[in-house]
Write an enzyme that holds these catalytic residues in place. Structure first.
Site, PDB file in Angstrom:
ATOM      1  CE  LYS A  83      17.596  -0.643  39.190  1.00 39.21           C
ATOM      2  NZ  LYS A  83      16.420  -0.868  40.048  1.00 39.21           N
ATOM      3  CD  GLU A 105      25.369   0.573  41.764  1.00 36.10           C
ATOM      4  OE1 GLU A 105      26.428   0.249  41.199  1.00 36.10           O
ATOM      5  OE2 GLU A 105      24.314   0.801  41.132  1.00 36.10           O
ATOM      6  CB  SER A 368      10.024   0.455  36.641  1.00 37.75           C
ATOM      7  OG  SER A 368       9.546   0.597  37.970  1.00 37.75           O
TER       8      SER A 368
END
Ligand SMILES: *Cc1c(COP(=O)(O)O)cnc(C)c1O
Length: 383
Positions: A83, A105, A368
């Site tokens: 991210k 968010e 990830s």
């Protein structure tokens, strides 16, 4: 048509946001055409995030399944997942656009932490919308965001989870559009977000492609990644899309009782959060409640490019349930000394099915994120 992948994508937003999306599109096209922007992005990737991440040969896991498994180690990034790649890219853009305030968010809090981190790094005020149910479940990440100086805004509407937090963030953006940059966390939302997020995450695929060529002298047979909104998957897929490489997204099948996060497998095309894509909805168009043990996969929509790639059959989307993901979490811990995020554990969990059908092949799995955040969830299920 602009911002469409086949029939998917678009800009389904209130009219007041169209000028903001136009402004964002102009900024994106100007930045992406500017070498200085990409040099700045690369230097933060190298010196702050810690890239390139390794491509690790998982020897004991490979022996276990009878296929060669390589892990792309996004778990080793600063803040613990892919991210941060997107958060850095978008905050550099927000600065070029002279925005004064960042909003985001978050569901599990991973994107919230990544956003709060880059806001601390650049000294910008930050508000993160988060459902009260997620605030309860993910308390450590809430405290992390507060330590980083972000305001966590509780959202009580609907099921008080990611979908509702996203709707609130969009509402804030509509109200404060001149001063505020909306830093969206996945390859979803109205154009140009899905395209922009892919451009920031494609570094995963570019590195993995050259690393696997270096280490094995050939391309893999398949690339496997979990799919929530689809950003880590599209990031690694994009570098292999023109090759003879099978692309496999893994969706969350939950407990297998009808509540899940598998939008492409069980959704019907519809509009959510500004774009048309596969959507988990009932026959009246009401968005369904979702469930996955992995909070990052607990979302009723999916990025429009995945919807498109699935319809043209360039990529396939498989199912892994909660218990298979938990088993994969334990397996990677015990065989490789790596604790994967429960999201990434879905991609690992698919290997068992894959290996049965494809003995002797070589695959890359996108790891990830890391699983420290999930230890308590795993312990609740019992070791
Ligand atoms: C958020 C998250 C995901 C799901 O998001 P995508 O946009 O589908 O990549 C997957 N893995 C981890 C570790 C995450 O934090």
């Amino acid at each position: 048509m602009k911002g469409y992948y086949g029939e998917f994508g678009g800009q389904y937003v209130p009219e007041t946001l169209i000028p903001a999306l136009d402004e964002l599109e102009r900024a994106v096209s100007c930045a992406f055409g500017d070498d200085i922007f990409w040099e700045e992005f690369s230097s933060f990737m190298r010196d702050y995030v810690g890239r390139p991440t390794p491509l690790t040969c998982a020897k004991r896991l490979s022996a276990h399944y009878g296929i060669d498994v390589w892990l792309k180690r996004e778990d080793l990034n600063h803040t613990g997942s892919h991210k941060i790649n997107n958060a850095i890219g978008q905050i550099l853009l927000a600065r070029r656009m002279k925005k004064e305030r960042i909003i985001a968010e978050t569901g599990a809090g991973q994107h919230g932490v990544a956003t709060a981190t880059v806001c601390a790094l650049f000294g910008m005020p930050c508000a993160v919308y988060m459902g009260t149910e997620d605030i309860r479940r993910q308390h450590i990440n809430v405290e992390r965001m507060r330590l980083l100086g972000a305001e966590v805004v509780p959202v009580k509407s609907g099921t008080a989870t990611l979908k509702d937090a996203t709707s609130e963030a969009i509402r804030d953006w509509v109200t404060n559009v001149d001063s505020t940059y909306y830093l969206l966390g996945s390859a979803v939302g109205p154009h140009p977000y899905p395209y922009m997020v892919k451009m920031f995450q494609k570094i995963i695929g570019e590195e993995a492609r050259s690393q696997v060529l270096d280490k094995t002298g050939k391309l893999p047979d398949a690339v496997i990644a979990c799919v929530g909104g689809g950003s880590n998957a599209i990031g690694i897929f994009s570098a292999f899309i023109d090759d003879h490489v099978e692309l496999i997204g893994v969706e969350a099948y939950g407990r297998g009782n009808g509540k899940n996060g598998a939008s492409i497998n069980f959704g019907i095309p519809g509009v959510l959060h500004g774009a048309r894509s596969h959507l988990l909805q009932d026959e009246n168009g009401q968005v369904l409640d979702t469930h996955s043990i992995a909070a990052g996969l607990d979302y009723p929509g999916v990025g429009p490019e995945h919807s498109y790639l699935s319809t043209i059959k360039r990529s396939g989307y498989r199912l892994v349930d909660d218990s298979q993901a938990l088993a994969a979490f334990r397996l990677l811990n015990s065989l490789e000394g790596i604790a994967p995020a429960l999201e990434s554990s879905h991609a690992i969990g698919y290997l068992e099915q894959y290996a049965k059908e494809h003995g002797g092949t070589t695959v890359i799995v996108n790891l990830s994120g890391r699983g420290d955040k999930d230890i308590h969830t795993v312990l609740e299920e019992g070791l």
